[in-house]
Design a protein around this motif. Structure first.
Motif: not given
Length: 112
Positions: A29-34
């Motif tokens: 659904k969403s991510s923040k970088g790695d």
């Protein structure tokens, strides 16, 4: 009341994310970088992946993906083998089941 969310600390968020998308149909659904990803299944369960340097779950810790029948369990097992994962054939234990070590440092059970 149902459990609808779980956070896993993993050593490799992108690899864990890809594994869950590829073999278990989860969507990001969403991510923040790695370092962080929010994964959803078809029932609205939220699994978050958070990067950690060292991951040490207890030996018996795992997350499970129940399947509708033995054919589905066999299909996932075969696909993992073909893709180079070290998995044993399913066995009839507490259900028809097998385990696989997922990228990122956690274990997955597939069963019916």
């Amino acid at each position: 009341m149902k459990v609808k969310h779980l956070n896993l600390t993993v050593t490799d968020v992108p690899a864990s994310r890809e594994f869950l998308e590829t073999y278990f149909g989860m969507t990001c659904k969403s991510s923040k970088g790695d370092g962080f990803a929010v994964m959803l299944d078809d029932d609205g369960f939220v699994l978050t992946l958070m990067k950690g340097r060292e991951v040490h779950y207890p030996k018996t810790f795992h997350i499970g993906f129940p399947q509708e029948n033995k054919e589905q369990v066999n299909k996932i097992n075969q696909r993992l083998i073909e893709d180079g994962f070290d998995v044993k054939p399913p066995q009839q234990l507490h259900g028809y089941t097998f385990y696989v070590n997922a990228p990122g440092g956690f274990r997955v059970e597939v069963l019916c």
